[in-house]
Every structure is written in C-alpha cells, then in structure tokens.
Design an enzyme around this catalytic site. Sequence first.
Site, PDB file in Angstrom:
ATOM      1  N   HIS A  38      -2.217  -6.988  -2.847  1.00  0.00           N
ATOM      2  CA  HIS A  38      -1.316  -6.545  -1.785  1.00  0.00           C
ATOM      3  C   HIS A  38      -0.047  -5.961  -2.391  1.00  0.00           C
ATOM      4  CE1 HIS A  38       1.453  -7.737   1.818  1.00  0.00           C
ATOM      5  NE2 HIS A  38       1.109  -6.456   1.852  1.00  0.00           N
ATOM      6  N   SER A  78      -2.706  -6.846   4.197  1.00  0.00           N
ATOM      7  CA  SER A  78      -1.495  -7.654   4.247  1.00  0.00           C
ATOM      8  C   SER A  78      -1.699  -8.949   5.015  1.00  0.00           C
ATOM      9  CB  SER A  78      -0.363  -6.844   4.892  1.00  0.00           C
ATOM     10  OG  SER A  78      -0.770  -6.308   6.132  1.00  0.00           O
ATOM     11  N   GLU A 130       1.164  -9.090  -4.478  1.00  0.00           N
ATOM     12  CA  GLU A 130       0.637 -10.378  -4.055  1.00  0.00           C
ATOM     13  C   GLU A 130      -0.859 -10.383  -4.368  1.00  0.00           C
ATOM     14  OE1 GLU A 130       1.772 -13.129  -0.182  1.00  0.00           O
ATOM     15  OE2 GLU A 130       1.185 -11.059   0.151  1.00  0.00           O
TER      16      GLU A 130
END
Length: 285
Positions: free
Chosen positions: A128, A107, A140
């Site tokens: 992510h 992250s 992501e």
Amino acid sequence: MGNGIAHTFAQHGFKVTLLDINREALDRAMQTIANNLDRLVKKGAIDETLKTETVGRISTETDLERAVANADLVVEAATENRDIKLNLFKQLSGFCKEDAILASNTSSISITQIASVTKNPANVIGMHFMNPVPVMKLVEVIRGYATTDAVTQKVMELAKQLNKVPVEVNDYPGFVANRILMPMINEAIYTLYEGVAGVDEIDTVMKLGMAHPMGPLQLADFIGLDVCLAILNVLYNGFGNQKYAPCPLLVNMVTAGHLGVKLGSGFYEYTPGSKELVVAAKFRG
C-alpha cells in the site's frame, strides 16, 4: 496511483510495464509521469539523464496476459472495488509465472480474501503506497493469512530499494493507515454535517492545532470521496461497529457525484491550474 508506482520503480532502475485497458488512459499516465519528472529536474532533484532513463524503462500495454507473462512482481492499483480486484487476481494467477509475487495497492480490502482466488496464496501480499507515490515515504506492507516470511522479506527489501520506509502490518480491515485515518475524516464530515463548524474552520483547527499538513476535509477531497466511502464501508462491514458507519453527508456527496479533486468539486472547488483553496458553494455561509 498506478502511474506514480510505475514512475517510482522506473526511477530506481526497474523495468516496468504499465497496464490499463484504455490506451488513452495510458497516454495520460505517461504524460503525467513526464510532467512529474520535469518538475524534479527543475528542482534539481534529478538530472535530464535520469529523467530520460526513467521514461525509457516504462512500456505500456493494454493486454493483461502479455503485460504480466514475464513479471517477477505485479503491483495492482485498480479502483478500490472488491469484485474488480478478485477478478483481476484470479486472472493474474493464471497468466503469471508460478513464483511471481502478486501485490495489491489496496487501502482496505482483505489481502487474505484476494489471495484466496489465486493458485498460490503464499505469494500474495499488500503493498500500500501513499499518494503521491514518488514523494511519500511510507509503504504499508500487509501480510495475508498465507503470505510467507520469504515473500514479506522480499517486498520489505524491495520497498527500501525504492527509497521508501516499509512498515509490516497484519491483514485486518483498514490495516493501520486507514483504520486510523478514515474514522478521523468521517468525524470531520460529521462535525460539518452537525453544524459545529464550517469547512475552512474544521480544516484550519486540524492544520494549526494538530500540525497536520492538510485538513481532513481537503485530504478527503484529495483521496476521493468515493474511495473514502468505500474504505469506511469495508471497516463497517468488517468490524460491525457503528463507529465506522459513513456519515450521511458523505454518502449524499458521493451519490451526487461530488467526489473531490478528480471531478472538480467536493468540500472545496478545484479549478485546473489554480492552487487557491475555495470552499464549495454548498458549504459557504
């Protein structure tokens, strides 16, 4: 996160090997996946056949080399620790097929740095997922400095096959999600630390005033206060900007072992089986 990622891939037809060094952790993960599938069946979201097929597509393994030898894609979901991830990707680079895509669910940690320890940085990318993985739509997709267009496009298309919405971003500390989210959480903790308002009051303002489904302090507990601290440190060290410096209250809570939901106490107290939100005794009155 690992069991949620495995669940999601398997539910969408992919054969998955779930790896952990601890057999008991794997058993717990498979039980969690089974429980989550049962809830989907009860809601009518899937049928019993799909549940059975999903579980049947997941095998478990404690040996890294055996687990990844034939993998086309590896998604790493180890703890948010730079050294652990670098060591793991160095091993993966030696064990995986040359054309395998190596993805990290990090992250905040640099994909470019992770890729630098591998033999083929062009095939390393960030993927992510948001928690809980089977529910949350966003993925992501983070391009490292060397990540190719072809690998990025493959991962974007793969995310869509999982019924997710992929968003491509570049590799800078915190990417997009946590570069914006973590300073907000940190500011909420500072607001508590400075006595502006209490835990419930802060979360209520953000839920009712800003239409957030969960207040920032409750969300921090859900993410894990240790994870929040680790990400803030990545932001602070990466940008050298004081605005990312973790609140002393957060540092103290992590040091004391009050990490949130996973250990039963953070800004709130958590009782297994109860959905009641109870402010931790430390922050009452």
